[in-house]
Write a protein that holds these residues in place. Structure first.
Motif, PDB file in Angstrom:
ATOM      1  N   HIS A  23       8.846 -19.172  23.435  1.00  0.00           N
ATOM      2  CA  HIS A  23       8.677 -20.615  23.325  1.00  0.00           C
ATOM      3  C   HIS A  23       9.593 -21.152  22.232  1.00  0.00           C
ATOM      4  N   THR A  42       7.802 -25.904  23.820  1.00  0.00           N
ATOM      5  CA  THR A  42       8.284 -25.655  25.186  1.00  0.00           C
ATOM      6  C   THR A  42       8.112 -24.175  25.495  1.00  0.00           C
ATOM      7  N   LEU A  43       7.432 -23.891  26.592  1.00  0.00           N
ATOM      8  CA  LEU A  43       7.079 -22.528  27.011  1.00  0.00           C
ATOM      9  C   LEU A  43       8.025 -22.048  28.109  1.00  0.00           C
ATOM     10  N   LEU A  61       4.394 -28.198  26.491  1.00  0.00           N
ATOM     11  CA  LEU A  61       2.931 -28.084  26.398  1.00  0.00           C
ATOM     12  C   LEU A  61       2.306 -29.243  25.632  1.00  0.00           C
ATOM     13  N   GLN A  62       1.034 -29.508  25.953  1.00  0.00           N
ATOM     14  CA  GLN A  62       0.235 -30.493  25.199  1.00  0.00           C
ATOM     15  C   GLN A  62      -0.481 -29.824  24.027  1.00  0.00           C
ATOM     16  N   LEU A  84      -2.923 -18.716  26.382  1.00  0.00           N
ATOM     17  CA  LEU A  84      -2.190 -19.140  27.576  1.00  0.00           C
ATOM     18  C   LEU A  84      -1.584 -17.936  28.303  1.00  0.00           C
ATOM     19  N   ILE A 108      -0.199 -25.671  33.553  1.00  0.00           N
ATOM     20  CA  ILE A 108      -0.621 -25.530  32.156  1.00  0.00           C
ATOM     21  C   ILE A 108       0.048 -26.570  31.262  1.00  0.00           C
ATOM     22  N   SER A 109       1.143 -27.155  31.720  1.00  0.00           N
ATOM     23  CA  SER A 109       1.824 -28.198  30.941  1.00  0.00           C
ATOM     24  C   SER A 109       0.964 -29.449  30.783  1.00  0.00           C
TER      25      SER A 109
END
Length: 453
Positions: free
Chosen positions: A248, A256-257, A266-267, A277, A298-299
């Motif tokens: 990430h 960012t993943l 991501l939140q 995750l 998942i975002s």
């Protein structure tokens, strides 16, 4: 099916009652006290007992099951009647297993991160249009309840290590027999139930033994205690999938993943959430999901209730609240906020509220937990100690345990608010960590005051 709940008002008990009623079962229940939101939820579905108390006459020979809540005592008159009649008596997890014998069972165990990991799996499965049941320990956006029992082919369960009931003292997660098991990490907790670390550790060894043959154990290999335990208890009839923090990047407070060349912003943030995750990804992959579907899903995950939950913010100040109370959770949460916002002042406020956290002998477990906070306070009320019938906890023991220079130790909620009010929150993050309510101090209003929201 006719099912009766002894202590129907519990946070998960009443949710199971609602779920079974929706499935078409005949549900009855009793309790000596029921609080909101359970009271309103039960009333809405016509399941609220007509009167509070225990009524042995409700226990009849035609009941298919009696489900016993943690709140019920050994001498409960309804429990005694059920025993006299030879009825089937189940703890909550034992009954969940009965309802899920034909399902693929996913169970998330570990000392921390269970709720978030379970929630992530649920969120991704829902976004992917999968049909599944679930049992999770928090309110989650997009889900009406925290327990669902239908005819779905999959069930996703948060696996708690706390005792199942007053007559079944073994941990809840020993009764769920997963096909897909997760262990997120091991850090001693619940010292009122597990007085030694070795005894606590043994519960996870037993959990590994309960995985169904042909199943898989997904485990956090960055936790040395857990990794050693897994290596010492290898089984030849299950598969193993270690996980770690996935690749990430962090830029301007956003993570960012990347998984299998699929990227998403991501939140949520923090290494502990990235670990959760990654575990969720391996579960979803096991259930047939591809990386593109998972990363997209998942975002949009915003977190479970009270897990790094954003309370208020403006351009220069951010306030989060978190359920963190055990040492490993406190450290992970503080480290996550500092890593995400390295140039902001981090103010950490921890309330000691649980039996373990208020125990003088447990204080040394907190050593270093708040080190990354620029300013830190530990609050605990005399009232909480009295309620738990515990001896006084001297401030000097707390200071020695945490070992953090400049740590503020407070017992009075007004003094806590005064300490907070004299701080400068420009270019700062305020992190409120508690499983209690700061003895009634209005933290939400304070958060709104310092952010102007």
């Amino acid at each position: 099916m006719k099912v009766h709940f002894i202590a129907i008002g519990g946070s998960v008990m009443h949710q199971l009652a609602l779920a079974l009623s929706k499935k078409g079962y005949q549900v009855t229940g009793s309790d000596d006290e029921i609080f909101e939101p359970a009271q309103g939820n039960l009333q809405k579905e016509g399941l609220l007992p007509a009167a509070f108390g225990w009524f042995p006459e409700k226990i009849t020979a035609n009941l298919d099951a009696v489900i016993l809540g943690m709140h019920a005592k050994q001498d409960n008159p309804e429990l005694q009647k059920a025993r006299e009649l030879g009825l089937k008596i189940y703890s909550f997890p034992e009954y969940i297993y009965q309802e899920s014998r034909e399902k693929t069972r996913v169970v998330v165990g570990g000392s921390h991160g269970k709720t978030t990991t379970t929630s992530m799996i649920m969120h991704a499965l829902k976004k992917a249009g999968k049909d599944f049941d679930y049992l999770v320990g928090a309110r989650l956006e997009g889900f009406d309840q925290s327990v669902q029992v239908t005819h779905a082919p999959i069930i996703v369960c948060e696996g708690d290590e706390y005792p199942a009931s007053v007559i079944e003292k073994r941990p809840k997660f020993h009764f769920l027999f997963p096909h897909i098991a997760i262990l997120t990490g091991i850090a001693w907790d619940h010292i009122n139930v597990f007085p030694t670390f070795d005894f606590y550790l043994e519960q996870f060894t037993i959990f590994i033994q309960k995985i169904e043959p042909g199943g898989i154990l997904i485990y956090n290999e960055t936790d040395p205690v857990l990794k050693k335990l897994v290596m010492q208890n290898k089984r030849s009839d299950i598969r193993y999938q270690p996980y770690q923090v996935p690749f990430h990047t962090i830029s301007n407070g956003k993570t960012t993943l990347t998984i299998d060349d699929q990227t998403g912003v991501l939140q949520v943030f923090g290494n502990h959430n990235l670990l959760n995750l990654h575990a969720a990804w391996y579960v979803c992959r096991e259930l047939g999901m591809n990386a593109a579907t998972f990363v997209k899903a998942i975002s949009s995950f915003t977190g479970a209730a009270k897990r790094l939950e954003l309370l208020a913010s403006n351009d220069t100040t951010i306030v989060y609240r978190d359920f963190a109370h055990a040492p490993s959770k406190v450290k992970a949460t503080i480290d996550a906020v500092k890593q995400q916002f390295p140039n902001r002042t981090l103010v950490g406020v921890l309330e000691l509220h649980t039996y373990s956290s208020l125990n003088e002998q447990f204080m040394n477990e907190y050593k270093g937990a708040m080190d990354k906070a620029d300013k830190a306070a530990v609050f605990y009320s005399r009232h909480a100690l009295e309620l738990k019938r515990m001896p006084d906890l001297p401030a000097e023991k707390v200071l020695a345990g945490f070992g953090k220079p400049g740590l503020k130790v407070v017992n009075d909620k007004e003094e806590l608010l005064q300490w907070l009010q004299q701080l400068n929150f420009k270019n700062a993050c305020l992190l409120l960590m508690s499983s209690g309510n700061y003895d009634g101090a209005d933290m939400l209003t304070f958060a709104q005051q310092i952010t102007g929201k």
